[in-house]
Design a protein around this motif. Structure first.
Motif, mmCIF file in Angstrom:
data_model
loop_
_atom_site.group_PDB
_atom_site.id
_atom_site.type_symbol
_atom_site.label_atom_id
_atom_site.label_comp_id
_atom_site.label_asym_id
_atom_site.label_seq_id
_atom_site.Cartn_x
_atom_site.Cartn_y
_atom_site.Cartn_z
ATOM 1 N N ALA A 156 0.858 -1.198 0.000
ATOM 2 C CA ALA A 156 0.000 0.000 0.000
ATOM 3 C C ALA A 156 0.884 1.234 0.000
ATOM 4 O O ALA A 156 1.976 1.244 0.564
ATOM 5 C CB ALA A 156 -0.914 0.010 1.228
ATOM 6 N N ALA A 157 0.386 2.283 -0.655
ATOM 7 C CA ALA A 157 1.058 3.578 -0.656
ATOM 8 C C ALA A 157 0.067 4.619 -0.156
ATOM 9 O O ALA A 157 -1.098 4.627 -0.583
ATOM 10 C CB ALA A 157 1.559 3.938 -2.055
ATOM 11 N N ILE A 158 0.526 5.476 0.741
ATOM 12 C CA ILE A 158 -0.341 6.505 1.322
ATOM 13 C C ILE A 158 0.177 7.872 0.901
ATOM 14 O O ILE A 158 1.319 8.234 1.221
ATOM 15 C CB ILE A 158 -0.381 6.404 2.859
ATOM 16 N N ASP A 159 -0.647 8.618 0.184
ATOM 17 C CA ASP A 159 -0.284 9.976 -0.215
ATOM 18 C C ASP A 159 -0.696 10.925 0.895
ATOM 19 O O ASP A 159 -1.843 11.352 0.977
ATOM 20 C CB ASP A 159 -0.984 10.348 -1.529
ATOM 21 N N THR A 160 0.250 11.270 1.764
ATOM 22 C CA THR A 160 -0.065 12.166 2.877
ATOM 23 C C THR A 160 0.090 13.631 2.498
ATOM 24 O O THR A 160 -0.220 14.509 3.304
ATOM 25 C CB THR A 160 0.824 11.866 4.106
ATOM 26 N N ARG A 205 2.324 -2.566 -5.596
ATOM 27 C CA ARG A 205 2.300 -3.850 -6.297
ATOM 28 C C ARG A 205 0.969 -4.103 -6.975
ATOM 29 O O ARG A 205 -0.032 -3.419 -6.709
ATOM 30 C CB ARG A 205 2.589 -4.970 -5.302
ATOM 31 N N ARG A 206 0.936 -5.101 -7.807
ATOM 32 C CA ARG A 206 -0.327 -5.563 -8.375
ATOM 33 C C ARG A 206 -1.225 -6.054 -7.229
ATOM 34 O O ARG A 206 -0.777 -6.765 -6.331
ATOM 35 C CB ARG A 206 -0.108 -6.704 -9.363
ATOM 36 N N GLY A 207 -2.470 -5.658 -7.266
ATOM 37 C CA GLY A 207 -3.380 -6.015 -6.188
ATOM 38 C C GLY A 207 -3.223 -5.152 -4.957
ATOM 39 O O GLY A 207 -3.842 -5.422 -3.921
ATOM 40 N N GLY A 208 -2.402 -4.113 -5.060
ATOM 41 C CA GLY A 208 -2.157 -3.249 -3.914
ATOM 42 C C GLY A 208 -3.171 -2.129 -3.786
ATOM 43 O O GLY A 208 -4.176 -2.075 -4.503
ATOM 44 N N ARG A 209 -2.913 -1.223 -2.837
ATOM 45 C CA ARG A 209 -3.859 -0.146 -2.551
ATOM 46 C C ARG A 209 -3.137 1.196 -2.486
ATOM 47 O O ARG A 209 -2.010 1.266 -1.982
ATOM 48 C CB ARG A 209 -4.551 -0.360 -1.194
ATOM 49 N N ILE A 210 -3.808 2.217 -2.982
ATOM 50 C CA ILE A 210 -3.328 3.587 -2.849
ATOM 51 C C ILE A 210 -4.341 4.344 -1.999
ATOM 52 O O ILE A 210 -5.535 4.367 -2.313
ATOM 53 C CB ILE A 210 -3.159 4.273 -4.215
ATOM 54 N N LEU A 211 -3.861 4.942 -0.912
ATOM 55 C CA LEU A 211 -4.743 5.690 -0.009
ATOM 56 C C LEU A 211 -4.567 7.182 -0.244
ATOM 57 O O LEU A 211 -3.442 7.700 -0.212
ATOM 58 C CB LEU A 211 -4.417 5.372 1.454
ATOM 59 N N LEU A 212 -5.675 7.862 -0.469
ATOM 60 C CA LEU A 212 -5.674 9.315 -0.617
ATOM 61 C C LEU A 212 -5.872 9.922 0.764
ATOM 62 O O LEU A 212 -6.909 9.728 1.387
ATOM 63 C CB LEU A 212 -6.797 9.755 -1.557
ATOM 64 N N PHE A 213 -4.872 10.650 1.241
ATOM 65 C CA PHE A 213 -4.932 11.131 2.622
ATOM 66 C C PHE A 213 -4.724 12.639 2.738
ATOM 67 O O PHE A 213 -5.432 13.325 3.463
ATOM 68 C CB PHE A 213 -3.901 10.384 3.476
#
Length: 340
Positions: free
Chosen positions: A230-234, A247-255
């Motif tokens: 997961a990647a978190i854009d803070t 990664r494939r199947g991963g998550r991006i969090l909009l923060f």
């Protein structure tokens, strides 16, 4: 009493405000001890977010109860407390469905949030209602307590993204919220890597044994590792970077908040790689859990590095907005220094 109000777009002013006009039967009147300056406050002043004018800002607060209404049953004067600023109505359909973060019964046909769309805690005193006030443990200091609301925000995002122990998370930006997130995630058994342009923030994170690097180092670091879960854009404008390293199947969090940022979404890439974009919104009944989690994070209070009196608001915001190398992490106001 003195209070800091948004009197016009991107303009604050110290005003004289009387908070005692209305005191509900379940009301709780609090001397504010610390009130945190949030990235949301800075985004409004920088023009990246809209702010409601005429509102006293401040939504992260701890203090001491000085008065309670006649219907208050569990609180009394003298208690040390933390305030939940998300004042849901409790009676609309979302609230009845245990989705208080989606409340639509407030004064603005949505969730009432102290310091955002109703008067907040950049003031000497603050009045709220009993169900939005939580006692601080005797062994918890003020600095840790003022970060309970940020911890609640982080827990909400972790829940929505289903981040689990053993996963790897990239945090883009290493400001106060990101550092809170890194501490929480580490306590959960999650491996983190964070970036920041600010040398002080990088060194501060490392002083807490967190893995924080300059963005220029990220590509080389990730070249030798698998992409993150997961990647978190803070920051609020880092989608382009996040997509490179999840990664494939991963998550991006909009923060992070940046209302001026637009990203052309490569839809096929997200579809083919099964990458989820998650916008968690406001937290939902996370305060009790946030209190417990904060008690497990002995480093949390160290994030409070700068204190200002309300009267010094101009210097505080000028420094945070106009000095990219400013040597501070979390800045707070101290409306009632006598308690510290």
């Amino acid at each position: 009493m003195n209070a800091i109000s948004l009197i016009d777009k991107q303009k604050l002013e110290l005003i004289d405000y009387n908070c005692l006009d209305i005191f509900p039967a379940d009301g709780v009147e609090i001397d504010v001890v610390l009130s945190g300056i949030c990235g949301t406050d800075l985004a409004v002043l920088a023009g990246r977010e809209e702010g409601q004018t005429g509102i006293i800002r401040g939504h992260e607060a701890v203090g001491v109860i000085v008065n309670v209404g006649k219907d208050v049953t569990h609180l009394r004067a003298g208690m040390r407390v933390v305030v939940d600023p998300n004042e849901y109505c409790g009676s609309c359909e979302p609230c009845r469905s245990a989705k208080t973060h989606l409340c639509k019964g407030g004064a603005n046909s949505g969730l009432d949030i102290a310091g955002i769309n109703k008067h907040g805690a950049f003031a000497k005193r603050f009045i709220t209602r009993e169900r939005f006030v939580y006692c601080l443990p005797d062994d918890m200091n003020w600095e840790t307590g003022v970060l309970i609301e940020p911890v609640a925000c982080i827990l909400n995002n972790i829940d929505q993204a289903s981040i689990q122990a053993g996963e790897r998370v990239l945090l883009l930006g290493s400001g106060p919220m990101s550092l809170v997130a890194q501490l929480v995630l580490r306590a959960m058994g999650v491996t983190t890597l964070a970036t920041d342009l600010n040398t002080y923030r990088i060194e501060f994170g490392r002083s807490l044994d967190l893995d924080v690097i300059h963005p220029d180092e990220l590509e080389l670091r990730m070249h030798h590792q698998n992409n993150v879960d997961a990647a978190i854009d803070t920051v609020g404008n880092q989608m382009g970077t996040a997509i490179q390293f999840v990664r494939r199947g991963g998550r991006i969090l909009l923060f992070g908040f940046d209302g001026n940022y637009h990203y052309p979404l490569p839809v096929k890439h997200f579809l083919v790689n099964a990458i989820s974009i998650i916008a968690a919104g406001e937290y939902n009944q996370h305060f009790p859990r946030a209190l417990r989690m904060a008690g497990m994070l002995p480093e949390l209070g160290k994030l409070v590095t700068q204190r200002y009196e309300l009267e010094d608001y101009s210097a505080a915001f000028d420094s945070l907005l106009n000095d990219p190398s400013v040597a501070t992490i979390k800045s707070v106001f101290t409306p009632n220094p006598k308690y510290i």
